[in-house]
Enzyme design. Sequence first.
Site, short mmCIF file in Angstrom:
data_model
loop_
_atom_site.label_atom_id
_atom_site.label_comp_id
_atom_site.label_asym_id
_atom_site.label_seq_id
_atom_site.Cartn_x
_atom_site.Cartn_y
_atom_site.Cartn_z
CB SER A 87 -1.02 -0.15 1.62
OG SER A 87 -0.14 -0.30 2.51
CB THR A 132 -6.28 4.22 -3.82
OG1 THR A 132 -5.89 5.30 -3.55
CG2 THR A 132 -5.86 3.23 -4.81
CG ASP A 133 -8.01 9.68 -3.44
OD1 ASP A 133 -6.82 8.66 -3.61
OD2 ASP A 133 -8.49 10.32 -3.10
CD GLU A 134 -2.57 6.93 -3.75
OE1 GLU A 134 -1.65 7.34 -4.74
OE2 GLU A 134 -2.29 6.96 -2.33
CE1 TYR A 157 -1.86 0.77 -2.92
CE2 TYR A 157 -2.06 3.47 -3.45
CZ TYR A 157 -2.28 1.82 -2.73
OH TYR A 157 -3.38 2.08 -2.86
CE LYS A 161 -5.88 -0.80 -4.29
NZ LYS A 161 -6.24 -2.21 -3.49
P1 NAD Z 1 -1.44 -2.08 5.35
O1 NAD Z 1 -0.26 -1.86 4.22
O2 NAD Z 1 -1.73 -1.67 6.19
O3 NAD Z 1 -2.25 -3.37 5.06
C1 NAD Z 1 -2.04 -5.34 4.13
C2 NAD Z 1 -2.37 -5.68 4.76
O4 NAD Z 1 -2.27 -6.46 3.94
C3 NAD Z 1 -1.51 -6.39 6.25
O5 NAD Z 1 -2.18 -6.22 6.87
C4 NAD Z 1 -0.38 -7.23 4.68
O6 NAD Z 1 0.18 -8.16 5.95
C5 NAD Z 1 -1.52 -7.87 3.94
N1 NAD Z 1 -0.53 -8.43 2.80
C6 NAD Z 1 0.79 -7.59 1.77
N2 NAD Z 1 0.05 -8.74 1.29
C7 NAD Z 1 -0.35 -9.55 1.61
C8 NAD Z 1 -0.45 -11.15 0.67
N3 NAD Z 1 0.08 -11.42 -0.02
N4 NAD Z 1 -1.57 -12.29 1.08
C9 NAD Z 1 -1.97 -11.65 2.29
N5 NAD Z 1 -2.06 -10.72 3.07
C10 NAD Z 1 -0.87 -9.79 2.87
O7 NAD Z 1 -2.12 -1.15 3.91
P2 NAD Z 1 -3.64 -0.30 4.12
O8 NAD Z 1 -3.68 1.41 4.67
O9 NAD Z 1 -4.82 -0.06 5.29
O10 NAD Z 1 -4.16 -0.37 2.95
C11 NAD Z 1 -5.12 -1.33 3.28
C12 NAD Z 1 -6.59 -1.02 1.98
O11 NAD Z 1 -7.02 -0.49 1.75
C13 NAD Z 1 -5.24 -1.64 0.85
O12 NAD Z 1 -5.98 -2.47 -0.66
C14 NAD Z 1 -4.89 -0.32 0.44
O13 NAD Z 1 -5.24 -0.69 -1.28
C15 NAD Z 1 -6.61 0.83 0.52
N6 NAD Z 1 -6.85 2.22 0.72
C16 NAD Z 1 -5.97 2.26 1.60
C17 NAD Z 1 -5.25 3.74 1.29
C18 NAD Z 1 -4.78 4.08 2.97
O14 NAD Z 1 -4.97 5.62 2.99
N7 NAD Z 1 -3.74 3.74 3.25
C19 NAD Z 1 -6.69 4.36 0.74
C20 NAD Z 1 -8.00 3.96 0.12
C21 NAD Z 1 -7.34 2.41 -0.54
P1 TYD Z 2 1.65 8.87 1.69
O1 TYD Z 2 1.20 9.03 3.19
O2 TYD Z 2 2.50 8.50 1.17
O3 TYD Z 2 0.08 9.29 1.24
P2 TYD Z 2 -0.32 9.01 -0.89
O4 TYD Z 2 0.80 9.33 -1.41
O5 TYD Z 2 -0.60 7.63 -1.18
O6 TYD Z 2 -0.99 10.10 -0.71
O7 TYD Z 2 1.59 10.84 1.60
C1 TYD Z 2 1.01 11.81 1.76
C2 TYD Z 2 1.08 12.99 0.78
O8 TYD Z 2 2.55 13.17 2.26
C3 TYD Z 2 2.10 12.90 -0.34
O9 TYD Z 2 1.83 14.14 -1.14
C4 TYD Z 2 3.48 12.70 -0.08
C5 TYD Z 2 3.66 13.17 1.56
N1 TYD Z 2 5.00 12.91 2.32
C6 TYD Z 2 6.11 14.05 2.60
O10 TYD Z 2 5.90 15.15 2.02
N2 TYD Z 2 6.84 12.99 3.75
C7 TYD Z 2 7.05 12.38 3.66
O11 TYD Z 2 7.61 11.66 4.59
C8 TYD Z 2 5.84 11.19 3.10
C9 TYD Z 2 6.16 9.72 3.90
C10 TYD Z 2 5.19 11.43 2.67
#
Ligand code: NAD
Ligand code: TYD
Length: 351
Positions: A87, A132-134, A157, A161
Amino acid sequence: MSKKILITGGAGFIGSHVVRLFVNQYPDYTIINLDALTYAGNLENLKDVESKSNYRFVKADILKTEELERVFAEYAITDIIHLAAESHVDRSIVSPLDFVYTNIIGTVNLLNIARKQWALDYSKHLFYHISTDEVFGSLGETGFFTETTAYDPRSPYSASKASSDHFVRAYHETYRLQTIVSNCSNNYGPNHFPEKLVPLFIHNIIEKKPLPVYGDGLYTRDWLYVKDHARAIDQIFHKGQPGGTYNIGGFNEWRNIDLVKLLCKLMDEKLGRQSGESEELITYVKDRPGHDRRYAIDATKIKQELGWEPSVTFEEGLSETIDWYLTNKEWLQHVTSGAYQHYYQSMYVNR
Ligand code: NAD
Ligand code: TYD
Protein backbone atom coordinates in the site's frame (compact mmCIF):
# COMPACT_ATOMS: atom_id res chain seq x y z
CA MET A 1 -28.26 -16.44 5.85
CA SER A 2 -25.45 -16.32 8.37
CA LYS A 3 -22.52 -15.00 6.38
CA LYS A 4 -18.93 -16.27 6.52
CA ILE A 5 -16.94 -13.30 5.37
CA LEU A 6 -13.32 -13.56 4.32
CA ILE A 7 -11.58 -10.26 5.06
CA THR A 8 -8.12 -10.16 3.48
CA GLY A 9 -5.46 -7.86 4.91
CA GLY A 10 -7.38 -7.72 8.20
CA ALA A 11 -4.20 -7.33 10.27
CA GLY A 12 -3.26 -4.12 8.45
CA PHE A 13 -4.29 -0.55 9.15
CA ILE A 14 -7.73 -0.24 7.53
CA GLY A 15 -8.40 -3.99 7.58
CA SER A 16 -8.12 -4.17 11.37
CA HIS A 17 -10.77 -1.45 11.76
CA VAL A 18 -13.06 -3.25 9.31
CA VAL A 19 -12.59 -6.59 11.11
CA ARG A 20 -13.36 -4.98 14.49
CA LEU A 21 -16.49 -3.29 13.19
CA PHE A 22 -17.87 -6.47 11.58
CA VAL A 23 -16.98 -8.77 14.52
CA ASN A 24 -18.68 -6.44 17.02
CA GLN A 25 -21.63 -5.35 14.91
CA TYR A 26 -22.58 -8.72 13.40
CA PRO A 27 -22.34 -11.53 16.00
CA ASP A 28 -24.21 -13.87 13.60
CA TYR A 29 -21.52 -13.59 10.95
CA THR A 30 -18.22 -15.45 11.10
CA ILE A 31 -15.33 -13.17 10.21
CA ILE A 32 -12.27 -14.90 8.81
CA ASN A 33 -9.27 -12.60 8.76
CA LEU A 34 -6.75 -13.83 6.18
CA ASP A 35 -3.40 -12.07 6.29
CA ALA A 36 0.18 -12.96 5.34
CA LEU A 37 1.52 -10.73 8.16
CA THR A 38 3.99 -8.79 6.04
CA TYR A 39 5.81 -5.83 7.65
CA ALA A 40 2.44 -4.00 7.57
CA GLY A 41 0.36 -6.76 9.20
CA ASN A 42 0.20 -6.75 12.97
CA LEU A 43 -2.02 -8.93 15.17
CA GLU A 44 -1.51 -6.48 18.04
CA ASN A 45 -4.06 -4.35 16.14
CA LEU A 46 -6.77 -6.90 16.97
CA LYS A 47 -6.06 -7.90 20.58
CA ASP A 48 -9.53 -6.79 21.67
CA VAL A 49 -11.36 -9.07 19.20
CA GLU A 50 -9.11 -12.14 19.07
CA SER A 51 -11.09 -14.10 21.67
CA LYS A 52 -14.53 -13.34 20.18
CA SER A 53 -16.39 -16.51 19.13
CA ASN A 54 -17.23 -15.18 15.65
CA TYR A 55 -13.61 -14.31 14.78
CA ARG A 56 -10.94 -16.49 13.13
CA PHE A 57 -7.45 -15.64 11.98
CA VAL A 58 -5.67 -17.52 9.20
CA LYS A 59 -2.09 -16.73 8.25
CA ALA A 60 -2.07 -17.19 4.48
CA ASP A 61 -0.82 -15.53 1.33
CA ILE A 62 -3.20 -14.47 -1.44
CA LEU A 63 -0.50 -15.45 -3.91
CA LYS A 64 -0.77 -19.11 -2.83
CA THR A 65 -3.78 -20.72 -4.49
CA GLU A 66 -3.67 -23.87 -2.39
CA GLU A 67 -3.79 -21.83 0.84
CA LEU A 68 -6.85 -19.96 -0.41
CA GLU A 69 -8.54 -23.21 -1.47
CA ARG A 70 -7.95 -24.66 1.98
CA VAL A 71 -9.58 -21.64 3.65
CA PHE A 72 -12.60 -21.81 1.32
CA ALA A 73 -12.98 -25.54 1.99
CA GLU A 74 -12.70 -25.16 5.75
CA TYR A 75 -15.01 -22.16 6.19
CA ALA A 76 -17.41 -22.28 3.22
CA ILE A 77 -16.78 -18.59 2.59
CA THR A 78 -19.89 -16.70 1.42
CA ASP A 79 -18.43 -13.23 0.75
CA ILE A 80 -15.07 -11.49 0.41
CA ILE A 81 -13.94 -8.03 1.47
CA HIS A 82 -10.52 -7.70 -0.11
CA LEU A 83 -8.05 -5.28 1.46
CA ALA A 84 -4.75 -7.19 1.34
CA ALA A 85 -2.25 -5.19 -0.66
CA GLU A 86 1.12 -3.54 -0.81
CA SER A 87 0.00 0.00 0.00
CA HIS A 88 2.89 2.47 0.13
CA VAL A 89 3.75 4.61 -2.92
CA ASP A 90 7.41 5.13 -1.92
CA ARG A 91 7.97 1.37 -1.61
CA SER A 92 6.32 0.87 -5.01
CA ILE A 93 8.89 3.21 -6.56
CA VAL A 94 11.70 1.04 -5.14
CA SER A 95 10.12 -2.40 -5.77
CA PRO A 96 7.31 -2.25 -8.36
CA LEU A 97 7.22 -6.02 -8.90
CA ASP A 98 6.11 -6.67 -5.31
CA PHE A 99 3.06 -4.55 -6.13
CA VAL A 100 2.38 -6.45 -9.35
CA TYR A 101 2.46 -9.77 -7.50
CA THR A 102 0.34 -8.92 -4.47
CA ASN A 103 -2.04 -6.31 -5.85
CA ILE A 104 -2.67 -7.71 -9.32
CA ILE A 105 -1.90 -11.43 -9.27
CA GLY A 106 -3.11 -11.83 -5.68
CA THR A 107 -6.44 -10.21 -6.59
CA VAL A 108 -6.87 -12.36 -9.69
CA ASN A 109 -6.11 -15.45 -7.59
CA LEU A 110 -8.91 -14.51 -5.20
CA LEU A 111 -11.29 -13.76 -8.07
CA ASN A 112 -10.55 -17.19 -9.57
CA ILE A 113 -11.29 -18.99 -6.30
CA ALA A 114 -14.53 -17.04 -5.84
CA ARG A 115 -15.57 -17.74 -9.42
CA LYS A 116 -14.97 -21.46 -8.97
CA GLN A 117 -16.39 -21.87 -5.46
CA TRP A 118 -19.52 -19.76 -5.97
CA ALA A 119 -20.40 -21.01 -9.47
CA LEU A 120 -23.63 -22.69 -8.28
CA ASP A 121 -25.31 -19.33 -7.68
CA TYR A 122 -23.35 -16.11 -8.00
CA SER A 123 -26.31 -14.06 -6.79
CA LYS A 124 -25.79 -15.30 -3.21
CA HIS A 125 -22.23 -13.99 -2.93
CA LEU A 126 -20.32 -10.71 -3.06
CA PHE A 127 -16.69 -9.93 -3.93
CA TYR A 128 -16.03 -6.45 -2.54
CA HIS A 129 -12.71 -4.93 -3.59
CA ILE A 130 -11.23 -2.02 -1.59
CA SER A 131 -9.36 0.44 -3.75
CA THR A 132 -7.97 3.95 -3.75
CA ASP A 133 -8.64 7.34 -5.34
CA GLU A 134 -5.02 7.28 -6.60
CA VAL A 135 -6.18 5.24 -9.64
CA PHE A 136 -7.70 8.48 -11.03
CA GLY A 137 -4.32 10.22 -11.24
CA SER A 138 -3.52 13.79 -10.29
CA LEU A 139 -5.84 16.83 -10.21
CA GLY A 140 -4.96 20.47 -10.87
CA GLU A 141 -6.16 23.29 -8.60
CA THR A 142 -9.85 22.52 -9.16
CA GLY A 143 -12.20 19.59 -9.82
CA PHE A 144 -13.01 16.30 -8.09
CA PHE A 145 -12.79 12.58 -8.84
CA THR A 146 -16.24 11.08 -9.46
CA GLU A 147 -17.18 7.43 -10.11
CA THR A 148 -16.95 8.10 -13.86
CA THR A 149 -13.57 9.84 -13.91
CA ALA A 150 -11.23 7.99 -16.29
CA TYR A 151 -8.42 6.00 -14.69
CA ASP A 152 -5.00 7.65 -15.06
CA PRO A 153 -2.61 6.00 -12.56
CA ARG A 154 0.87 7.51 -12.35
CA SER A 155 2.77 5.52 -9.69
CA PRO A 156 3.55 1.79 -9.66
CA TYR A 157 1.23 1.53 -6.62
CA SER A 158 -1.73 3.21 -8.30
CA ALA A 159 -1.05 1.36 -11.58
CA SER A 160 -1.26 -1.96 -9.72
CA LYS A 161 -4.47 -0.94 -7.92
CA ALA A 162 -6.00 0.30 -11.19
CA SER A 163 -5.18 -3.02 -12.82
CA SER A 164 -6.78 -4.98 -9.99
CA ASP A 165 -9.91 -2.78 -10.18
CA HIS A 166 -10.15 -3.54 -13.92
CA PHE A 167 -9.89 -7.28 -13.25
CA VAL A 168 -12.68 -7.09 -10.67
CA ARG A 169 -14.95 -5.28 -13.13
CA ALA A 170 -13.97 -7.74 -15.88
CA TYR A 171 -15.01 -10.71 -13.71
CA HIS A 172 -18.38 -9.07 -13.18
CA GLU A 173 -18.94 -8.45 -16.90
CA THR A 174 -17.48 -11.73 -18.12
CA TYR A 175 -18.53 -14.27 -15.49
CA ARG A 176 -21.38 -12.38 -13.71
CA LEU A 177 -19.56 -12.62 -10.38
CA GLN A 178 -21.22 -10.04 -8.09
CA THR A 179 -18.59 -7.44 -7.37
CA ILE A 180 -18.32 -3.95 -5.91
CA VAL A 181 -15.30 -1.62 -5.97
CA SER A 182 -14.86 1.40 -3.69
CA ASN A 183 -12.19 4.05 -4.15
CA CYS A 184 -11.29 5.93 -0.99
CA SER A 185 -9.15 8.97 -0.28
CA ASN A 186 -6.20 9.09 2.18
CA ASN A 187 -7.01 7.53 5.55
CA TYR A 188 -5.53 8.45 8.93
CA GLY A 189 -6.14 7.07 12.42
CA PRO A 190 -4.95 4.57 15.05
CA ASN A 191 -2.82 1.55 14.02
CA HIS A 192 -1.37 3.27 10.95
CA PHE A 193 2.13 2.04 10.13
CA PRO A 194 4.64 4.91 10.49
CA GLU A 195 5.72 4.97 6.85
CA LYS A 196 2.78 7.16 5.76
CA LEU A 197 2.71 10.93 6.37
CA VAL A 198 0.52 11.22 9.49
CA PRO A 199 1.90 8.38 11.65
CA LEU A 200 5.51 8.97 10.51
CA PHE A 201 5.30 12.62 11.53
CA ILE A 202 3.58 11.83 14.85
CA HIS A 203 6.40 9.38 15.59
CA ASN A 204 9.10 11.88 14.60
CA ILE A 205 7.53 14.69 16.65
CA ILE A 206 7.50 12.42 19.71
CA GLU A 207 11.17 11.59 19.08
CA LYS A 208 12.07 15.20 18.14
CA LYS A 209 13.38 14.00 14.76
CA PRO A 210 13.25 15.99 11.48
CA LEU A 211 9.87 16.08 9.66
CA PRO A 212 10.74 15.36 6.00
CA VAL A 213 8.31 17.34 3.82
CA TYR A 214 8.64 16.33 0.15
CA GLY A 215 9.21 19.04 -2.46
CA ASP A 216 7.44 22.37 -1.84
CA GLY A 217 4.92 20.84 0.62
CA LEU A 218 2.00 22.17 -1.42
CA TYR A 219 0.70 18.75 -2.47
CA THR A 220 -2.93 18.25 -1.48
CA ARG A 221 -4.70 15.20 -0.07
CA ASP A 222 -8.32 14.59 1.01
CA TRP A 223 -8.20 13.04 4.51
CA LEU A 224 -10.72 10.62 6.02
CA TYR A 225 -10.74 9.09 9.51
CA VAL A 226 -10.19 5.34 9.20
CA LYS A 227 -13.25 4.47 11.32
CA ASP A 228 -15.42 6.45 8.90
CA HIS A 229 -13.94 4.44 6.03
CA ALA A 230 -14.83 1.23 7.91
CA ARG A 231 -18.41 2.54 8.37
CA ALA A 232 -18.61 3.26 4.63
CA ILE A 233 -17.40 -0.27 3.84
CA ASP A 234 -20.13 -1.67 6.10
CA GLN A 235 -22.81 0.38 4.28
CA ILE A 236 -21.53 -0.52 0.83
CA PHE A 237 -21.18 -4.22 1.69
CA HIS A 238 -24.79 -4.41 2.87
CA LYS A 239 -26.57 -1.92 0.61
CA GLY A 240 -24.30 -1.25 -2.38
CA GLN A 241 -25.32 -2.02 -5.94
CA PRO A 242 -23.48 -5.11 -7.29
CA GLY A 243 -21.44 -4.25 -10.37
CA GLY A 244 -21.15 -0.69 -9.06
CA THR A 245 -18.38 1.51 -7.76
CA TYR A 246 -18.42 4.07 -4.92
CA ASN A 247 -16.08 6.95 -4.16
CA ILE A 248 -15.44 7.56 -0.45
CA GLY A 249 -13.99 10.81 0.88
CA GLY A 250 -14.41 13.47 3.50
CA PHE A 251 -14.54 16.69 1.43
CA ASN A 252 -11.50 17.49 3.57
CA GLU A 253 -8.58 18.76 1.52
CA TRP A 254 -5.33 19.81 3.15
CA ARG A 255 -2.03 20.94 1.69
CA ASN A 256 0.69 18.79 3.28
CA ILE A 257 2.45 21.73 4.91
CA ASP A 258 -0.77 23.00 6.51
CA LEU A 259 -1.58 19.56 7.84
CA VAL A 260 1.95 19.19 9.25
CA LYS A 261 1.69 22.57 10.98
CA LEU A 262 -1.67 21.61 12.53
CA LEU A 263 -0.15 18.32 13.72
CA CYS A 264 2.79 20.20 15.26
CA LYS A 265 0.44 22.62 17.05
CA LEU A 266 -1.79 19.86 18.47
CA MET A 267 1.19 17.81 19.58
CA ASP A 268 2.95 20.73 21.25
CA GLU A 269 -0.24 21.27 23.28
CA LYS A 270 -0.61 17.59 24.19
CA LEU A 271 3.08 17.11 25.00
CA GLY A 272 3.28 20.30 27.03
CA ARG A 273 5.94 21.70 24.70
CA GLN A 274 6.44 25.37 23.87
CA SER A 275 4.24 26.67 21.07
CA GLY A 276 6.19 26.45 17.77
CA GLU A 277 8.73 23.92 19.08
CA SER A 278 7.75 21.02 16.79
CA GLU A 279 7.42 23.26 13.69
CA GLU A 280 11.17 23.80 13.94
CA LEU A 281 11.59 20.12 13.02
CA ILE A 282 10.08 20.71 9.54
CA THR A 283 12.71 19.96 6.88
CA TYR A 284 12.07 20.22 3.15
CA VAL A 285 13.60 17.22 1.36
CA LYS A 286 13.93 15.89 -2.19
CA ASP A 287 10.57 15.31 -3.84
CA ARG A 288 8.99 11.93 -4.58
CA PRO A 289 9.37 11.12 -8.32
CA GLY A 290 6.07 11.47 -10.21
CA HIS A 291 4.44 12.98 -7.10
CA ASP A 292 0.67 13.43 -7.69
CA ARG A 293 -0.23 17.07 -7.00
CA ARG A 294 -3.77 16.83 -5.71
CA TYR A 295 -6.42 14.25 -4.87
CA ALA A 296 -10.03 15.20 -4.07
CA ILE A 297 -13.06 12.92 -3.94
CA ASP A 298 -16.62 13.82 -4.84
CA ALA A 299 -18.49 11.64 -2.34
CA THR A 300 -21.99 12.70 -3.44
CA LYS A 301 -23.09 9.27 -4.72
CA ILE A 302 -22.45 7.38 -1.46
CA LYS A 303 -24.19 10.12 0.51
CA GLN A 304 -27.26 10.23 -1.74
CA GLU A 305 -27.54 6.48 -2.38
CA LEU A 306 -26.50 5.04 1.00
CA GLY A 307 -26.78 7.98 3.39
CA TRP A 308 -23.14 7.73 4.46
CA GLU A 309 -21.10 10.73 5.51
CA PRO A 310 -18.10 11.23 7.82
CA SER A 311 -18.95 11.23 11.53
CA VAL A 312 -16.00 13.25 12.85
CA THR A 313 -14.31 16.50 11.86
CA PHE A 314 -10.64 16.46 10.90
CA GLU A 315 -9.60 18.20 14.13
CA GLU A 316 -11.50 15.60 16.22
CA GLY A 317 -10.10 12.65 14.25
CA LEU A 318 -6.56 13.98 14.33
CA SER A 319 -6.77 14.68 18.04
CA GLU A 320 -8.05 11.11 18.73
CA THR A 321 -5.29 9.74 16.52
CA ILE A 322 -2.53 11.61 18.36
CA ASP A 323 -3.98 10.50 21.72
CA TRP A 324 -3.93 6.89 20.50
CA TYR A 325 -0.25 7.08 19.56
CA LEU A 326 0.63 8.78 22.85
CA THR A 327 -1.12 6.09 24.90
CA ASN A 328 0.11 3.19 22.75
CA LYS A 329 3.84 3.90 22.79
CA GLU A 330 4.57 0.16 23.03
CA TRP A 331 2.79 -0.47 19.73
CA LEU A 332 4.92 2.23 18.13
CA GLN A 333 8.09 0.83 19.70
CA HIS A 334 7.36 -2.69 18.42
CA VAL A 335 6.74 -1.60 14.82
CA THR A 336 9.70 0.79 14.66
CA SER A 337 12.35 -1.63 15.91
CA GLY A 338 14.21 -4.03 13.61
CA ALA A 339 13.44 -3.83 9.87
CA TYR A 340 11.85 -0.37 10.20
CA GLN A 341 15.27 1.14 11.01
CA HIS A 342 16.69 -0.14 7.69
CA TYR A 343 13.64 1.20 5.85
CA TYR A 344 14.04 4.62 7.45
CA GLN A 345 17.75 4.76 6.69
CA SER A 346 17.28 3.85 3.04
CA MET A 347 14.34 6.23 2.44
CA TYR A 348 15.29 9.30 4.46
CA VAL A 349 18.97 9.47 5.34
CA ASN A 350 20.73 11.53 2.60
CA ARG A 351 17.40 12.07 0.82
P1 NAD B 1 -1.63 -1.88 5.03
O1 NAD B 1 -0.36 -1.87 4.24
O2 NAD B 1 -1.68 -1.26 6.37
O3 NAD B 1 -2.15 -3.39 5.20
C1 NAD B 1 -2.09 -4.33 4.19
C2 NAD B 1 -2.32 -5.70 4.81
O4 NAD B 1 -2.27 -6.68 3.75
C3 NAD B 1 -1.25 -6.10 5.83
O5 NAD B 1 -1.87 -6.63 6.99
C4 NAD B 1 -0.44 -7.17 5.11
O6 NAD B 1 0.12 -8.13 5.98
C5 NAD B 1 -1.49 -7.79 4.19
N1 NAD B 1 -0.90 -8.41 3.00
C6 NAD B 1 0.03 -7.88 2.17
N2 NAD B 1 0.36 -8.77 1.22
C7 NAD B 1 -0.39 -9.87 1.45
C8 NAD B 1 -0.52 -11.14 0.79
N3 NAD B 1 0.24 -11.44 -0.28
N4 NAD B 1 -1.39 -12.04 1.28
C9 NAD B 1 -2.15 -11.75 2.38
N5 NAD B 1 -2.05 -10.59 3.04
C10 NAD B 1 -1.19 -9.65 2.59
O7 NAD B 1 -2.71 -1.24 4.05
P2 NAD B 1 -3.96 -0.30 4.38
O8 NAD B 1 -3.51 1.10 4.42
O9 NAD B 1 -4.71 -0.86 5.52
O10 NAD B 1 -4.81 -0.48 3.04
C11 NAD B 1 -5.74 -1.55 2.90
C12 NAD B 1 -6.37 -1.47 1.54
O11 NAD B 1 -7.02 -0.21 1.37
C13 NAD B 1 -5.37 -1.58 0.39
O12 NAD B 1 -5.93 -2.34 -0.64
C14 NAD B 1 -5.17 -0.14 -0.06
O13 NAD B 1 -4.83 -0.07 -1.43
C15 NAD B 1 -6.54 0.45 0.21
N6 NAD B 1 -6.57 1.89 0.51
C16 NAD B 1 -5.74 2.45 1.42
C17 NAD B 1 -5.83 3.82 1.71
C18 NAD B 1 -4.96 4.46 2.77
O14 NAD B 1 -4.99 5.69 2.93
N7 NAD B 1 -4.19 3.72 3.54
C19 NAD B 1 -6.76 4.61 1.04
C20 NAD B 1 -7.61 4.02 0.09
C21 NAD B 1 -7.50 2.65 -0.16
P1 TYD C 1 1.45 9.21 1.99
O1 TYD C 1 1.01 9.17 3.41
O2 TYD C 1 2.61 8.38 1.56
O3 TYD C 1 0.15 8.89 1.11
P2 TYD C 1 -0.04 8.97 -0.51
O4 TYD C 1 1.26 9.21 -1.16
O5 TYD C 1 -0.59 7.61 -0.81
O6 TYD C 1 -1.01 10.09 -0.71
O7 TYD C 1 1.77 10.72 1.62
C1 TYD C 1 0.82 11.76 1.78
C2 TYD C 1 1.44 13.04 1.26
O8 TYD C 1 2.55 13.40 2.10
C3 TYD C 1 2.03 12.90 -0.14
O9 TYD C 1 1.84 14.12 -0.85
C4 TYD C 1 3.51 12.67 0.10
C5 TYD C 1 3.77 13.46 1.37
N1 TYD C 1 4.85 12.92 2.25
C6 TYD C 1 5.87 13.77 2.69
O10 TYD C 1 5.92 14.98 2.36
N2 TYD C 1 6.85 13.24 3.50
C7 TYD C 1 6.84 11.92 3.87
O11 TYD C 1 7.77 11.49 4.61
C8 TYD C 1 5.77 11.08 3.43
C9 TYD C 1 5.71 9.62 3.82
C10 TYD C 1 4.79 11.63 2.62
